[in-house]
Scaffold this active site. Structure first.
Site, PDB file in Angstrom:
ATOM      1  N   ARG A 181       0.861  -1.186   0.000  1.00  0.00           N
ATOM      2  CA  ARG A 181       0.000   0.000   0.000  1.00  0.00           C
ATOM      3  C   ARG A 181       0.899   1.239   0.000  1.00  0.00           C
ATOM      4  NH1 ARG A 181      -2.356  -3.469   3.950  1.00  0.00           N
ATOM      5  NH2 ARG A 181      -4.517  -4.082   3.451  1.00  0.00           N
ATOM      6  N   LYS A 212      -2.029  -2.040   7.323  1.00  0.00           N
ATOM      7  CA  LYS A 212      -3.347  -1.522   7.664  1.00  0.00           C
ATOM      8  C   LYS A 212      -3.921  -2.298   8.839  1.00  0.00           C
ATOM      9  CE  LYS A 212      -7.715  -0.265   5.428  1.00  0.00           C
ATOM     10  NZ  LYS A 212      -8.466  -0.307   4.149  1.00  0.00           N
ATOM     11  N   HIS A 258      -1.776   2.846  -6.058  1.00  0.00           N
ATOM     12  CA  HIS A 258      -2.739   1.802  -5.704  1.00  0.00           C
ATOM     13  C   HIS A 258      -3.097   0.950  -6.920  1.00  0.00           C
ATOM     14  CE1 HIS A 258      -5.049   0.430  -2.242  1.00  0.00           C
ATOM     15  NE2 HIS A 258      -5.961   0.026  -3.116  1.00  0.00           N
ATOM     16  N   ARG A 285      -0.738  -1.996  -7.004  1.00  0.00           N
ATOM     17  CA  ARG A 285      -1.146  -3.031  -6.041  1.00  0.00           C
ATOM     18  C   ARG A 285      -2.356  -3.800  -6.565  1.00  0.00           C
ATOM     19  NH1 ARG A 285      -1.645  -4.514  -0.479  1.00  0.00           N
ATOM     20  NH2 ARG A 285      -3.784  -4.479   0.281  1.00  0.00           N
ATOM     21  N   HIS A 318      -4.975  -8.548   3.514  1.00  0.00           N
ATOM     22  CA  HIS A 318      -6.397  -8.356   3.764  1.00  0.00           C
ATOM     23  C   HIS A 318      -6.842  -9.174   4.969  1.00  0.00           C
ATOM     24  CE1 HIS A 318      -7.305  -7.082  -0.664  1.00  0.00           C
ATOM     25  NE2 HIS A 318      -6.942  -6.071   0.087  1.00  0.00           N
ATOM     26  N   TYR A 376     -11.553  -6.616  -4.576  1.00  0.00           N
ATOM     27  CA  TYR A 376     -10.354  -5.846  -4.892  1.00  0.00           C
ATOM     28  C   TYR A 376      -9.751  -6.242  -6.231  1.00  0.00           C
ATOM     29  CZ  TYR A 376      -6.057  -3.449  -3.327  1.00  0.00           C
ATOM     30  OH  TYR A 376      -4.992  -2.607  -3.174  1.00  0.00           O
TER      31      TYR A 376
END
Length: 265
Positions: A120, A145, A219, A222, A245, A254
């Protein structure tokens, strides 16, 4: 998912799971739209609320299949789907164009960090030299994250490219300009490159490559590696762990793989 289900039973004060009224589910769904975040200001995102309801559907379906309940309170209920950002991934040919357009070791390293390693933007910003183990061919994401940490295996090619940047550009000719001794990627002043600077470097590569897609960001890189891994036959579970995730359905949304690749093992 067990933690999400536990929050439901605790909030609704459910002690006997053998019979749960549908009204309890409705009340909890309404509560989620008002529930404050635990670690910072703000409310739950639409995507997170969707995760909660997915967890409850899975839980009650399991209870029903295992004949632990006769009545499934969430069966037939419909909930608002989270809005999705439309982000078209780059093709493998376009990714190759970007690498061919890279004229410096830093440009190549940037592409590998955000594409090959799938970091990220926030993870790339805080990447340190100590996070990359060249001999073991591993990259450690220590501040992912949700405070999640993960380890990303690197191919020989990726490892060699990052090590070449580190030895020749990062600590070689620019050694006198280095001000941030920990950061892996440095800007022209010798300080840690921030997300905006990384995006600017990517935009210059896009212009040189001739790719005409608008608004390509870090992004997108990714997003693209996730799609390419799934299309190459890699399992959804592996890609989920690779991306960091928490939920498998996030990876489904995604990456937008082909329908046959969405089968859960």
């Amino acid at each position: 998912m067990p933690a999400l289900v536990s929050e439901f039973t605790d909030h609704q004060q459910i002690t006997d799971i053998s019979y749960v009224e549908q009204e309890k589910v409705k009340q909890f769904y309404q509560y989620l739209h008002e529930r404050p975040l635990k670690k910072r200001a703000g409310a739950l995102s639409e995507m997170m609320i969707q995760h909660y309801m997915y967890a409850l559907k899975t839980f009650f379906s399991w209870l029903e299949i295992t004949e632990q309940i006769d009545y499934n309170p969430i069966s037939g209920m419909k909930f608002k789907r989270a809005r999705q950002n439309v982000r078209e991934p780059l093709t493998i040919e376009e990714i190759n164009q970007l690498f061919e357009a890279a004229m410096t070791l830093k440009e190549t390293a940037l592409l590998h960090i955000f594409y090959s390693c799938g970091l990220r933007r926030s993870e790339g910003e805080v990447l340190n030299i100590s996070d990359i183990h060249f001999k073991q061919q591993l990259l450690y994401v220590r501040e992912g994250k949700g405070a999640k940490r993960r380890v990303i295996p690197m191919t020989e090619k990726v490892t060699a490219a990052l090590e070449e940047y580190y030895l020749q550009e990062r600590t070689g000719s620019t050694v006198k300009k280095v001000k941030d001794q920990e950061a892996f990627i440095l800007n022209r002043t010798g300080n840690r490159m921030n997300g905006d600077q990384c995006n600017s470097l990517l935009k210059s590569l896009i212009e040189k490559s001739g790719i005409s897609k608008p608004e390509i960001s870090l992004h997108h890189l990714r997003h693209s590696i996730a799609t390419h891994l799934l299309q190459s036959g890699m399992s959804m579970e592996y890609v989920r762990d690779f991306l960091g995730h928490s939920f498998l359905e996030t990876t489904q949304i995604y990456a937008k793989p082909k329908a046959e690749q969405l089968k859960l093992l």
